[in-house]
Design an enzyme around this catalytic site. Structure first.
Site, PDB file in Angstrom:
ATOM      1  CD  GLU A   1      -2.559  -1.140   2.736  1.00 20.74           C
ATOM      2  OE1 GLU A   1      -3.662  -1.691   2.797  1.00 20.74           O
ATOM      3  OE2 GLU A   1      -2.044  -0.568   3.711  1.00 20.74           O
TER       4      GLU A   1
ATOM      5  N   GLY B   1       1.874   5.035  -0.527  1.00 19.41           N
ATOM      6  CA  GLY B   1       1.211   6.324  -0.735  1.00 19.41           C
ATOM      7  C   GLY B   1       2.261   7.337  -1.144  1.00 19.41           C
ATOM      8  NE  ARG B   2       5.959   9.877   3.411  1.00 24.42           N
ATOM      9  CZ  ARG B   2       5.436  10.835   4.159  1.00 24.42           C
ATOM     10  NH1 ARG B   2       5.575  12.089   3.816  1.00 24.42           N
ATOM     11  NH2 ARG B   2       4.792  10.550   5.274  1.00 24.42           N
TER      12      ARG B   2
ATOM     13  NE  ARG C   1       4.819  15.318   4.882  1.00 22.57           N
ATOM     14  CZ  ARG C   1       6.138  15.392   4.912  1.00 22.57           C
ATOM     15  NH1 ARG C   1       6.753  16.384   4.302  1.00 22.57           N
ATOM     16  NH2 ARG C   1       6.851  14.476   5.516  1.00 22.57           N
TER      17      ARG C   1
ATOM     18  CE1 TYR D   1       2.549  14.052  11.063  1.00 18.78           C
ATOM     19  CE2 TYR D   1       2.767  14.794   8.802  1.00 18.78           C
ATOM     20  CZ  TYR D   1       2.049  14.151   9.772  1.00 18.78           C
ATOM     21  OH  TYR D   1       0.842  13.598   9.456  1.00 18.78           O
TER      22      TYR D   1
ATOM     23  CB  CYS E   1      -3.410  34.430  12.607  1.00 19.36           C
ATOM     24  SG  CYS E   1      -3.290  35.380  14.100  1.00 19.36           S
ATOM     25  CD  GLU E   2      -2.164  28.937  15.069  1.00 20.11           C
ATOM     26  OE1 GLU E   2      -1.317  28.656  15.947  1.00 20.11           O
ATOM     27  OE2 GLU E   2      -3.386  28.819  15.228  1.00 20.11           O
TER      28      GLU E   2
ATOM     29  CE1 TYR F   1      -0.675  10.553   3.877  1.00 19.35           C
ATOM     30  CE2 TYR F   1       1.629  10.413   3.241  1.00 19.35           C
ATOM     31  CZ  TYR F   1       0.423   9.808   3.526  1.00 19.35           C
ATOM     32  OH  TYR F   1       0.325   8.438   3.440  1.00 19.35           O
TER      33      TYR F   1
HETATM   34  C1  LIG Z   1      -1.095   5.921   5.387  1.00 14.17           C
HETATM   35  C2  LIG Z   1      -1.187   4.508   5.098  1.00 14.17           C
HETATM   36  C3  LIG Z   1      -0.503   3.953   4.012  1.00 14.17           C
HETATM   37  C4  LIG Z   1       0.453   4.740   3.160  1.00 14.17           C
HETATM   38  O1  LIG Z   1       1.567   5.186   3.828  1.00 14.17           O
HETATM   39  P1  LIG Z   1       2.771   5.881   3.032  1.00 14.17           P
HETATM   40  O2  LIG Z   1       3.767   6.192   4.056  1.00 14.17           O
HETATM   41  O3  LIG Z   1       2.205   7.092   2.394  1.00 14.17           O
HETATM   42  O4  LIG Z   1       3.251   4.899   2.029  1.00 14.17           O
HETATM   43  C5  LIG Z   1      -0.692   2.616   3.743  1.00 14.17           C
HETATM   44  N1  LIG Z   1      -1.520   1.852   4.501  1.00 14.17           N
HETATM   45  C6  LIG Z   1      -2.192   2.349   5.551  1.00 14.17           C
HETATM   46  C7  LIG Z   1      -3.089   1.460   6.322  1.00 14.17           C
HETATM   47  C8  LIG Z   1      -2.053   3.683   5.886  1.00 14.17           C
HETATM   48  O5  LIG Z   1      -2.707   4.172   6.934  1.00 14.17           O
END
Ligand SMILES: *Cc1c(COP(=O)(O)O)cnc(C)c1O
Length: 431
Positions: A285, A287-288, A323, A327, A354-355, A383
């Site tokens: 899975e 994402g980033r 971010r 973070y 305003c922070e 993100y």
């Molecule tokens: C956020 C998330 C991802 C993706 O994470 P990345 O760091 O963006 O690759 C995959 N699986 C689950 C369950 C997530 O919550």
């Protein structure tokens, strides 16, 4: 600074693909997110190929929360992606993008009754996060006359080298079922009439720049797989989540490539399943890693100020990119029209919110800047927009896609009217 290959400098100007970023800023106004379609495609193919070189039965599920724009989901769908969805809204988007339900996994530690019902109705598999949820889902599936295929999210109790807010597999994390209860969870699912446990799911965190934790995660999952296979569970998939990081500080950071990730994790997976005599699909899975470096945020300098240090005040803040504030993340910054000029000054790039914490980049070497200059904040595809807000009544900015010599809006900017229109006059305030 070595730039990602889709960002280049011509005659002092920063280009994304074939496009001068100053021209894009002029055409669409600022702030604006700009994404390179070609780069999205390359990232997906690179990741997919790296895993499939080891094992043919791999399914990528793009983590929709990283960037939920429909155009992006559609590109990934056309390349064969599934999606990891974390809400009914993301489920809806993924289906709209044309991702078939069997390539989706509905994740989350706090799903509503309606979330579960919608997932069952659409034929989407669900990753369960508690015994309570299992019981609720069994009942809902029974009412709908369906058998639902599920996985459990395993809490592997692994410490990962990343920001604590994005480490999700710690023993103390809110996610997943602890190792000492996971076998009981599968046993309970086997006893349910309307639930079929066919998968195992895990996700240890995000922006991880070392492949070792993923190997440890795989070892934990294989151990559980052994125990539940003995118990009679027939595993159709093992989902190892996402989390592979990217280099944000292009001078200092190096990220493992998807190939390095695959070369570390896949032999462990293959040896493990061969030993168990099972042949599940491998789900991943990311994402980033698929979207992070595809996108820049263009923002214009409103003013420059020297107080205890030099500030450059721009028109994008943590309303659009949270971010750094949330973070402490680093994003590289380039002065779009002065990309060749000597970096003689040190600026802190601050947003319009305003922070005090509304800082996009701290103490950066940049050329001398003035009002009207455009800055590119790099690697904002993951993100970024997806965590944007309307704080300070600031409408969210547009998102633009480029592809070869073309460019176009993939999400229009909001207006103040959009914000005002969701508010209602209370009955007791009407005259
Ligand atoms: C956020 C998330 C991802 C993706 O994470 P990345 O760091 O963006 O690759 C995959 N699986 C689950 C369950 C997530 O919550």
């Amino acid at each position: 600074m070595t730039l990602p290959e889709h960002l280049t400098i011509h005659e002092g100007h920063l280009y994304i693909g074939m496009h001068d970023c100053n021209d894009l800023a002029k055409e669409y106004g600022t702030p604006v997110y700009v994404t390179d379609e070609e780069k999205l495609r390359q990232n997906f193919i690179r990741y997919n190929d790296a895993l499939k070189a080891h094992y043919s039965d791999v399914q990528l599920l793009y983590a929709a929360k990283a960037n939920g724009n429909l155009s992006i989901l559609k590109i990934f769908a056309s390349l064969g992606a599934g999606a990891d969805v974390f809400s009914s809204g993301e489920l809806h988007l993924a289906l709209l993008a044309g991702i078939p339900p069997e390539k989706l996994l509905f994740n989350g530690s706090s799903k509503t009754h309606d979330d579960l019902r919608v997932a069952v109705e659409k034929g989407v598999r669900i990753s369960l996060d508690s015994f309570d949820e299992l019981k609720q889902l069994d009942k809902i599936a029974g009412e709908l006359g369906r058998i639902v295929e599920v996985s459990f999210r395993v809490n592997p109790a692994i410490d990962v080298p990343t920001h604590p807010k994005i480490a999700t597999g710690l023993a103390t994390s809110k996610f997943g079922i602890p190792a000492d209860q996971i076998v009981d969870a599968y046993r309970a699912a086997l006893e349910c009439e309307n639930v079929d446990p066919v998968g195992m799911h895990c996700h240890i965190g995000s922006q991880i720049l070392d492949v070792t934790p993923f190997v440890k995660e795989m070892e934990v999952l294989l151990k559980v797989a052994g125990e539940i296979t003995k118990m009679g569970v027939h595993l159709k998939f093992i989902d190892i989540g996402g989390g592979l990081g990217i280099a944000y500080d292009h001078e200092k950071e190096v990220a493992p490539t998807p190939k390095e990730y695959a070369d570390a994790v896949m032999p462990v997976f293959i040896a493990g399943i061969q030993k168990l005599g099972i042949k599940p699909q491998l789900w991943v899975e990311p994402g980033r890693n698929l979207v992070g470096d595809t996108t820049i945020l263009l923002t214009r300098v409103n003013s420059v100020k020297t107080s205890h240090k030099k500030f450059v005040n721009v028109d994008a803040g943590f309303n659009l990119l949270i971010r750094p504030a949330m973070y402490g993340s680093h994003h590289d910054v380039i002065a779009v029209g002065k990309a060749d000029e000597e970096k003689t000054e040190e600026y802190t790039v601050t947003g319009p919110i305003c922070e005090t914490g509304d800082i996009l980049a701290e103490n950066r070497k940049l050329p001398e800047l003035e009002s009207g200059d455009v800055l590119a904040i790099l690697d904002t595809g993951a993100y970024g927009y997806s965590m944007a807000s309307q704080y300070n009544c600031r409408p969210r900015c547009p998102e633009v896609m480029i592809f070869e010599d073309r460019h176009g809006i993939m999400r229009r900017g909001e207006s103040v009217v959009d914000i005002v229109n969701t508010m209602k006059r209370l009955p007791w305030h009407e005259k």
